[in-house]
Scaffold this motif. Sequence first.
Motif, PDB file in Angstrom:
ATOM      1  N   SER A  37      -3.062   0.355  -2.867  1.00  0.00           N
ATOM      2  CA  SER A  37      -2.288   1.635  -2.118  1.00  0.00           C
ATOM      3  C   SER A  37      -2.666   1.464  -0.586  1.00  0.00           C
ATOM      4  O   SER A  37      -3.896   1.391  -0.292  1.00  0.00           O
ATOM      5  CB  SER A  37      -2.542   3.029  -2.820  1.00  0.00           C
ATOM      6  N   GLU A  55       1.570   8.388   5.542  1.00  0.00           N
ATOM      7  CA  GLU A  55       2.512   7.371   4.623  1.00  0.00           C
ATOM      8  C   GLU A  55       1.525   6.864   3.703  1.00  0.00           C
ATOM      9  O   GLU A  55       0.393   6.262   4.104  1.00  0.00           O
ATOM     10  CB  GLU A  55       3.136   6.210   5.728  1.00  0.00           C
ATOM     11  N   LYS A  57       1.986   3.823   0.783  1.00  0.00           N
ATOM     12  CA  LYS A  57       2.653   3.077   0.063  1.00  0.00           C
ATOM     13  C   LYS A  57       1.933   2.441  -1.161  1.00  0.00           C
ATOM     14  O   LYS A  57       0.677   1.803  -1.063  1.00  0.00           O
ATOM     15  CB  LYS A  57       2.888   1.802   1.116  1.00  0.00           C
ATOM     16  N   ASP A  64       7.539  -1.646  -5.032  1.00  0.00           N
ATOM     17  CA  ASP A  64       6.559  -1.017  -3.847  1.00  0.00           C
ATOM     18  C   ASP A  64       7.389   0.392  -3.895  1.00  0.00           C
ATOM     19  O   ASP A  64       8.358   0.436  -3.722  1.00  0.00           O
ATOM     20  CB  ASP A  64       6.582  -1.534  -2.753  1.00  0.00           C
ATOM     21  N   MET A  66       6.997   4.009  -1.509  1.00  0.00           N
ATOM     22  CA  MET A  66       6.519   4.480  -0.250  1.00  0.00           C
ATOM     23  C   MET A  66       7.052   5.913  -0.166  1.00  0.00           C
ATOM     24  O   MET A  66       8.044   6.363  -0.442  1.00  0.00           O
ATOM     25  CB  MET A  66       7.122   3.655   1.024  1.00  0.00           C
TER      26      MET A  66
END
Length: 100
Positions: A37, A55, A57, A64, A66
């Motif tokens: 991550s 943010e 991800k 993935d 986000m």
Amino acid sequence: MKVNVNAVNFAVDQKLVLFIQERLLKLEKFYDKIVTSDVFLKVEKTSEKENKLIEVKIHVPGDDFMVKKQCKSFEEGIELAAESLERVLVKRKEKIRSHI
């Protein structure tokens, strides 16, 4: 899971890094195949109080995810982002189970 914390244009406190790692490691309860991550922390130069941009991800095999959150504090933003990711991971797990 490996947690990478990136602070843009400021030095991040070690307590905040530990908080982020502990909170994101709890995501493995919902989906155990998370590889890494990446967390990006930014402070926007605005007059608003909610100027912390987070943010997160996450990398899972084949996908993935986000999430972006803007809050008054990084802790609050991480908490909200982790809750959103929990919902996404549970949906992903259910989707995979339905295909088996």
